[in-house]
Design an enzyme around this catalytic site. Structure first.
Site, PDB file in Angstrom:
ATOM      1  N   LYS A 252       0.824  -1.205   0.000  1.00  0.00           N
ATOM      2  CA  LYS A 252       0.000   0.000   0.000  1.00  0.00           C
ATOM      3  C   LYS A 252       0.858   1.254   0.000  1.00  0.00           C
ATOM      4  O   LYS A 252       0.411   2.308  -0.430  1.00  0.00           O
ATOM      5  CB  LYS A 252      -0.976  -0.011   1.178  1.00  0.00           C
ATOM      6  CG  LYS A 252      -0.406  -0.230   2.546  1.00  0.00           C
ATOM      7  CD  LYS A 252      -1.557  -0.401   3.542  1.00  0.00           C
ATOM      8  CE  LYS A 252      -1.059  -0.728   4.942  1.00  0.00           C
ATOM      9  NZ  LYS A 252      -2.162  -0.991   5.875  1.00  0.00           N
ATOM     10  N   ARG A 253       2.092   1.141   0.458  1.00  0.00           N
ATOM     11  CA  ARG A 253       2.972   2.315   0.410  1.00  0.00           C
ATOM     12  C   ARG A 253       3.378   2.658  -1.024  1.00  0.00           C
ATOM     13  O   ARG A 253       3.767   3.770  -1.313  1.00  0.00           O
ATOM     14  CB  ARG A 253       4.218   2.074   1.260  1.00  0.00           C
ATOM     15  CG  ARG A 253       3.934   2.055   2.757  1.00  0.00           C
ATOM     16  CD  ARG A 253       5.230   1.993   3.561  1.00  0.00           C
ATOM     17  NE  ARG A 253       4.973   2.030   4.986  1.00  0.00           N
ATOM     18  CZ  ARG A 253       4.704   0.970   5.728  1.00  0.00           C
ATOM     19  NH1 ARG A 253       4.656  -0.213   5.164  1.00  0.00           N
ATOM     20  NH2 ARG A 253       4.492   1.070   7.020  1.00  0.00           N
TER      21      ARG A 253
END
Length: 469
Positions: A252-253
Site C-alpha cells: 500500500k505504500r
C-alpha cells in the site's frame, strides 16, 4: 506440511490487519489462506484488529476492513477483537513477566537509545540496545532517574538458537545473539506489536499463523516471548510477497489498490478470491475452481516458496470467466449499481436479458455497464464512425427502416424482417444497413446481432435515434 487435526488440537487460525488503511491485496490473500485452512479442518477463523498504532489507526479503516472481508465472503467465527480493548490483559501479563524475571523496566529515553546505537554503528557494530537496565546477578543498575516513566523490555535469552519448522519455508534458525531486548510496553502504556501479538495468539489459542514474508524477523521474538510465558507455540507459515508489474513488492505504500477498489472496479468477489489463491498456492493445473473446492484442497501443502507475480490481465481473464457463468439477475443488480454511480437509472425488467446478451464481451461489470448505458442514456457516435458508416447514400434506407419499425410489433423476429425488407428494397447488403443502425442507435459500430440488441431497446428510442440525422 499437512496438519492432522484431532479433537485435542482443533485448528484455530487468525487474520490480524492493522486499521491504518484499507485491506490490501496481500492481507486479503493471507486472510484467504487462513480462512481456507481453518475451513478445511473444521476449525475456527478469528478476526483481530491490531490497533496499537494509535496515531495512524482510524475507525474508517476498521469499517473498510470489515466491509472488504464481508464482500469477499471470508466469514470469521470469532471477533473482531481489538487490541486497544485488551490493555488490562497486556499489563497483567507484563507484571507476571517482571515478577518472573523475563521482563524489566528500562529508563533509557528515546534519545539515549538512539545515541547508543549511533555510537555502535560508528564502531562498526550492530545497532542494538546494550542492556543498560537489564538486571543480571551481581550487576548494579543505574540510579532511577526522576520523572522518567520507564518502558518495559523483554529479557531475551542471550545464548541459544530460535528454531521453527515453517509451514512454507521449512526449518529456520536465528541465534539469540542476533536479537536484542525488545520493548514490549512503551512509556505511554501501549504494548508493542510483537508482545501484543504473542499474548493474543496465546489467549486466542491460535494453532497456525499464516502471514507475509516480512514477519519472519518478528517470529523469533514472538517465539521467545511465548516460551517465556510457558505458552504453546503455533505453527508459522510465512508466505512470499506479491510482486507488482514492475517486479517490486506490491504494497500500500507503493500504491497497491485495496480490495474495495476491485469491488468498485466491477470484479466479482469469487473471481478475486480464485485469483488470489493462485498467488503462492496451486492445486495441479487447476485455474478456475469454487470456494468449496478450495476448502477441500487447501490442507497447508503446495504453498510456494518464491514470490508471486501480480498479473492484471490474468485477473481480468478469471473475472471474465466468472461473469460468463454468473446469474443474469445478479449481474443486473451489479450493473444497475454501476450505472447509478453515473447518474443513470436502469430500472427495467429487461436488464437481466441485456446482461445475458453482452456479458460474454466483458471482463468486469464496469465494462458491462459501459455497454448497457446506451439503453438508458443518450449516445454520441464518434465523428469517425459517422463519416465512415452513415453516408448520404444510406440515409434513405435508415428513414425507411424507421418507418417500418414504427408499424411493427417490437420483437426480434419482426425487427429482423423489417431490416431484411429494407435491405431488399434499397438494394443493400446487411452490413451496409446494420452498421449505420448500430452507430446511430448504440453509438458504436460493433455489437452483437443487431436484431437482438434492438429488441431490448424501447421502440421509440430506436426510431428517434434513427431519425436524428
Amino acid at each position: 506440511m499437512k496438519q492432522e487435526a484431532t479433537p485435542d488440537t482443533p485448528v484455530r487460525t487468525r487474520i490480524a490487519p492493522s486499521p491504518t488503511g484499507f485491506l490490501h491485496l496481500g492481507t486479503a490473500r493471507t486472510a484467504l489462506f487462513s480462512w481456507a485452512f481453518a475451513r478445511h479442518y473444521g476449525g475456527t477463523f478469528v478476526l483481530r484488529i491490531e490497533d496499537t498504532d494509535v496515531a495512524r489507526s482510524t475507525q474508517d479503516s476498521v469499517d473498510q476492513i470489515l466491509q472488504a472481508m464481508h464482500w469477499l465472503g471470508l466469514d470469521y467465527d470469532e471477533g473482531p477483537f481489538y487490541q486497544m480493548q485488551r490493555l488490562e490483559r497486556y499489563d497483567e501479563v507484563i507484571e507476571q513477566m517482571i515478577a518472573a524475571g523475563t521482563a524489566y523496566p528500562c529508563y533509557c529515553t528515546v534519545e539515549e537509545v538512539e545515541a547508543m546505537k549511533a555510537a555502535q554503528e560508528a564502531r562498526g557494530e550492530k545497532r542494538r540496545y546494550d542492556g543498560t537496565w537489564r538486571p543480571e546477578p551481581g550487576k548494579t543498575l543505574p540510579p532511577i532517574p526522576a520523572g522518567v516513566t520507564p518502558a518495559v523490555r523483554f529479557k531475551n535469552p542471550i545464548d541459544g538458537v530460535v528454531t521453527w519448522d515453517d509451514v512454507v519455508k521449512g526449518p529456520i534458525s536465528v541465534g539469540n545473539r542476533e536479537i536484542d531486548d525488545l520493548i514490549i510496553r512503551r512509556p505511554d502504556g501501549v504494548p508493542t506489536y510483537n508482545y501484543a501479538v504473542a499474548v493474543d495468539d496465546w489467549d486466542m489459542r491460535i494453532t497456525h499463523v499464516f502471514r507475509g514474508d516480512e514477519h519472519v524477523n518478528n517470529t523469533p521474538w514472538q517465539i521467545n516471548i511465548l516460551s517465556a510465558l510457558g505458552a504453546p507455540l503455533p505453527k508459522y507459515g510465512h508466505i512470499p510477497v506479491i510482486l507488482g508489474n514492475d517486479g517490486l513488492k506490491l504494497s500500500k505504500r507503493r500504491g497497491a489498490v485495496s480490495v474495495g477498489n476491485y469491488e468498485e472496479g466491477g470484479y466479482l468477489p469469487e473471481a478475486l478470491l480464485n485469483y488470489l489463491s493462485r498467488l503462492g498456492w496451486s492445486h495441479g493445473d487447476d485455474e478456475l475452481f469454487s470456494r468449496e473446492q478450495l476448502v477441500s484442497w487447501f490442507d497447508g501443502t503446495h504453498l510456494t516458496k518464491g514470490p508471486a507475480q501480480w498479473d492484471p490481465a490474468k485477473l481480468d481473464w478469471v473475472n471474465g470467466q466468472y461473469i460468463k457463468q454468473a446469474d443474469d439477475g445478479r449481474l443486473a443488480g451489479l450493473v444497475a449499481a454501476q450505472l447509478a454511480k453515473r447518474g443513470i437509472q436502469a430500472e427495467t425488467a429487461k436488464l437481466p436479458a441485456m446482461c445475458a446478451l453482452f456479458k460474454d464481451r466483458c471482463v468486469t461489470t464496469v465494462a458491462l455497464a459501459d455497454w448497457l448505458a446506451m439503453y438508458f442514456a443518450p449516445v454520441t457516435p464518434s465523428a469517425e464512425d459517422l463519416a465512415s458508416h452513415v453516408s448520404e447514400a444510406v440515409k434513405p434506407a435508415l428513414a425507411a427502416l424507421a418507418a417500418r419499425f414504427a408499424a411493427i410489433e417490437w420483437n426480434k423476429a419482426a425487427i429482423q424482417s423489417a431490416i431484411k425488407e429494407t435491405i431488399a428494397e434499397q438494394g443493400l447488403k446487411m452490413p451496409q444497413l446494420a452498421i449505420p443502425v448500430r452507430v446511430l442507435v448504440c453509438g458504436r459500430a460493433q455489437t452483437p446481432s443487431v436484431d437482438a440488441v434492438l429488441e431490448l431497446f424501447d421502440k421509440e428510442i430506436v426510431i428517434e435515434r434513427l431519425r436524428s440525422l
